[in-house]
Write an enzyme that holds these catalytic residues in place. Structure first.
Site, mmCIF file in Angstrom:
data_model
loop_
_atom_site.group_PDB
_atom_site.id
_atom_site.type_symbol
_atom_site.label_atom_id
_atom_site.label_comp_id
_atom_site.label_asym_id
_atom_site.label_seq_id
_atom_site.Cartn_x
_atom_site.Cartn_y
_atom_site.Cartn_z
ATOM 1 N N CYS A 156 13.732 10.841 6.679
ATOM 2 C CA CYS A 156 13.833 10.516 8.112
ATOM 3 C C CYS A 156 15.271 10.650 8.567
ATOM 4 O O CYS A 156 15.534 10.782 9.753
ATOM 5 C CB CYS A 156 13.245 9.171 8.497
ATOM 6 S SG CYS A 156 13.045 8.026 7.205
ATOM 7 N N GLU A 187 10.068 1.338 10.782
ATOM 8 C CA GLU A 187 11.157 2.301 10.576
ATOM 9 C C GLU A 187 10.507 3.670 10.657
ATOM 10 O O GLU A 187 9.727 4.037 9.783
ATOM 11 C CB GLU A 187 11.820 2.038 9.219
ATOM 12 C CG GLU A 187 13.252 2.527 9.182
ATOM 13 C CD GLU A 187 13.317 4.000 8.865
ATOM 14 O OE1 GLU A 187 13.569 4.797 9.803
ATOM 15 O OE2 GLU A 187 13.110 4.347 7.705
ATOM 16 N N LYS A 206 0.864 -1.176 0.000
ATOM 17 C CA LYS A 206 0.000 0.000 0.000
ATOM 18 C C LYS A 206 0.903 1.229 0.000
ATOM 19 O O LYS A 206 1.521 1.564 1.011
ATOM 20 C CB LYS A 206 -0.898 0.023 1.247
ATOM 21 C CG LYS A 206 -1.792 1.242 1.313
ATOM 22 C CD LYS A 206 -1.907 1.740 2.742
ATOM 23 C CE LYS A 206 -2.048 3.202 2.984
ATOM 24 N NZ LYS A 206 -1.544 4.194 2.126
ATOM 25 N N GLU A 261 10.296 15.850 15.339
ATOM 26 C CA GLU A 261 10.564 15.709 13.907
ATOM 27 C C GLU A 261 9.648 16.656 13.134
ATOM 28 O O GLU A 261 8.430 16.625 13.302
ATOM 29 C CB GLU A 261 10.304 14.266 13.454
ATOM 30 C CG GLU A 261 10.659 14.072 11.997
ATOM 31 C CD GLU A 261 10.547 12.621 11.546
ATOM 32 O OE1 GLU A 261 9.514 11.990 11.832
ATOM 33 O OE2 GLU A 261 11.504 12.131 10.904
HETATM 34 C C1 UN1 Z 1 14.394 8.059 4.439
HETATM 35 O O1 UN1 Z 1 14.806 9.130 4.819
HETATM 36 O O2 UN1 Z 1 13.245 7.686 4.697
HETATM 37 O O3 UN1 Z 1 20.030 7.473 3.616
HETATM 38 C C2 UN1 Z 1 15.221 7.142 3.620
HETATM 39 C C3 UN1 Z 1 19.315 8.173 2.922
HETATM 40 C C4 UN1 Z 1 18.544 7.532 1.794
HETATM 41 C C5 UN1 Z 1 17.316 6.871 2.326
HETATM 42 C C6 UN1 Z 1 16.488 7.769 3.198
HETATM 43 N N1 UN1 Z 1 19.374 6.559 1.132
HETATM 44 O O4 UN1 Z 1 19.218 9.373 3.114
#
Ligand code: UN1
Length: 512
Positions: free
Chosen positions: A300, A266, A191, A401
């Site tokens: 993230c 995550e 999804k 965040e």
């Molecule tokens: C994310 O921020 O959800 O390491 C993933 C990184 C990328 C992946 C980010 N390769 O910034």
């Protein structure tokens, strides 16, 4: 069908009808049971409807689960190296379509072309890496404690897996989940985030063209509020993998626990970059700009706190602000643009709200903080790159965040103080330190509470063959990327073969 879909424009000023995508269930492109649809709009120009998707509900999820359950019975018996070849073929198809898919991705979620090319490339890298795992999938063989007895552990697929994926890496993150799950012999329902279904469809189209059998991969689009529950509660789904907010992670984790599903979460980050007095400042400033404003701060792993030792604080601050002010913000399809829009109105509102919060908390707003809505920015969700200085470690802008182009500068006394500030948050995804002192670098590698630590590089830019994930409120201990993904998508089975032709009792018969 809602009328706005019929009249939606695909290119500003024209009235071409946008393409309607269907769900992908049991190898067929099918409408949702409800017949409801939703639009995928371009955040850089919201007049453009990129495409239209099915608004699905529980019945659609149930149909996908049924298809995946049936397909599992055959897919699990396909040898892993053969399954891996399919993943390899899909990666080669992605290479051919890289530019087209990158452009679609920029149109649906806004990040600049060089980054969306990187996103497709990350899926390709994952495919090549995971295809290799199809010929490894190692398990231990080990001596038995009894004579004439053989002992080993083998990896087995889990069954039907659900993937709930975010909009910020709309092809890379689906690949982190689907590719290892498929190599391991599972069947899947994905999804995608409602802001970025097109990139998931493009990804799945590569798998379909590579020859994925029907029912092995299913796509159900729609809103988390309608299909998140059915996906996390369905008893036939044996594993759920979510990349999303900590709040959604708590809901998904709790729901999954009720039926003992494997669950990989995550979640959020509030990633620190420490810059010590002895650092190469030119390098640190380049890293800070890329880490904080790349992907409009919507990673993230984004660098959202820069912890500066007092000796370089003033110079770093002034130089960073000068560079941030000069960043070109606009439509990511323009190759000269450095930062795209927020993904949607609600994210932009959150970003601007945090600017207010920072101001009210007494942090010093040195640049940015405003929405951009004139001229070329008129129809998009744009804002200025924003830097707050003199931020106190406990302020909300230093703790929560934001997921936007807002970075906080926090002064510190030295390494020990910096690490304490860095660790003083609920999250623990990525972290970075700039220093030329190898002793300090190694101490930071040991002491930073994070799943990822960079030395002399910003907090973003993880490579697919290393573990990706975090500690504390960032997740629940699983890792994507690298062998950790195969660990998540397999069950261990211990196998004992006794060829002694007599009953041998473990722990009881103890031959000399
Ligand atoms: C994310 O921020 O959800 O390491 C993933 C990184 C990328 C992946 C980010 N390769 O910034």
């Amino acid at each position: 069908m809602p009328t706005e879909v019929l009249t939606g424009t695909t290119v500003a000023g024209t009235t071409t009808r946008p393409k309607i995508f269907r769900n992908f269930i049991d190898g067929e492109w099918v409408e949702s049971r409800s017949g409801d649809l939703f639009e995928d709009r371009n955040p850089a120009d919201t007049r453009e409807v990129v495409a239209v998707f099915q608004k699905s509900n529980k019945e659609d999820v149930d149909a996908a689960v049924e298809a995946a359950r049936r397909a599992f019975e055959r897919w699990r018996l396909v040898p892993a190296p053969r399954r891996a070849e399919l993943v390899y073929r899909a990666s080669e198809i992605l290479i051919e379509r890289k530019e087209e898919y990158a452009r679609d991705m920029t149109r649906e979620m806004g990040k600049v072309l060089k980054e969306t090319r990187g996103d497709v490339q990350e899926a390709i890298d994952t495919g090549y890496y995971m295809a290799g795992e199809g010929r490894r999938m190692f398990g231990p063989t080990t001596p038995s404690e009894l004579p004439n007895k053989f002992a080993m552990a083998v990896r087995q697929p889990i069954g039907v897996c659900a993937m709930i994926t975010p909009w910020n890496f709309p092809m890379a993150i689906p690949s982190w989940k689907l590719f290892p799950a498929l190599v391991a012999g599972n069947t899947c329902i994905i999804k995608p985030a409602q802001d970025t279904p097109l990139s998931t469809f493009n990804f799945v189209r590569a798998l379909v063209d590579a020859g994925v059998p029907k029912g092995v991969v299913n796509v159900v689009t729609g809103f988390g509020s309608a299909i998140g529950g059915p996906l996390t509660e369905h008893p036939s789904i044996r594993a759920v993998s979510l990349t999303g907010s900590t709040e959604v992670g708590r809901t998904v984790g709790t729901a999954a626990a009720k039926t003992f599903k494997h669950c990989s979460l995550e979640l959020g980050g509030k990633n620190p970059m420490i810059v010590l007095d002895d650092a190469n400042l030119d390098l640190a400033i380049e890293g800070a700009l890329w880490g904080a404003f790349g992907t409009t701060g919507q990673r993230c792993t984004a660098t959202s706190r820069i912890i500066l030792q007092k000796g370089i604080y003033g110079e770093f601050r002034d130089r960073l602000v000068e560079r941030a002010r000069a960043l070109k913000v606009g439509n990511g399809l323009d190759e000269t643009v450095e930062m795209g829009p927020a993904v949607n109105e609600s994210q932009l509102k959150t970003d601007l709200h945090y600017v207010e919060i920072g101001r009210n908390e007494g942090a010093k707003l040195l640049c940015g903080g405003n929405r951009l809505s004139q001229g070329e920015h008129e129809f998009g969700w744009f804002m200025e790159p924003t830097v707050f200085a003199d931020v106190d470690r406990g302020m909300r802008i230093a703790q929560e965040e934001i997921f936007g182009p807002v970075v906080s500068l926090i002064p510190c006394d030295g390494l020990e103080d910096a690490v304490e500030i860095a660790n003083g948050i609920q999250y623990g995804l990525s972290s970075a330190i700039y220093t030329r002192d190898v002793n300090k670098a190694f101490a930071a590698m040991r002491d930073l509470e994070a799943g990822i630590t960079y030395i002399n590089a910003p907090t973003i830019g993880a490579e697919v063959h290393l573990p990706f994930g975090g500690v504390k409120a960032t997740g629940n201990g699983h890792r994507e990327g690298g062998i950790g993904a195969i660990d998540f998508y397999t069950e261990w089975k211990a196998v004992y073969v006794d060829y002694s032709d007599r009953l041998q009792r473990a722990q009881i018969d103890r031959p000399e």
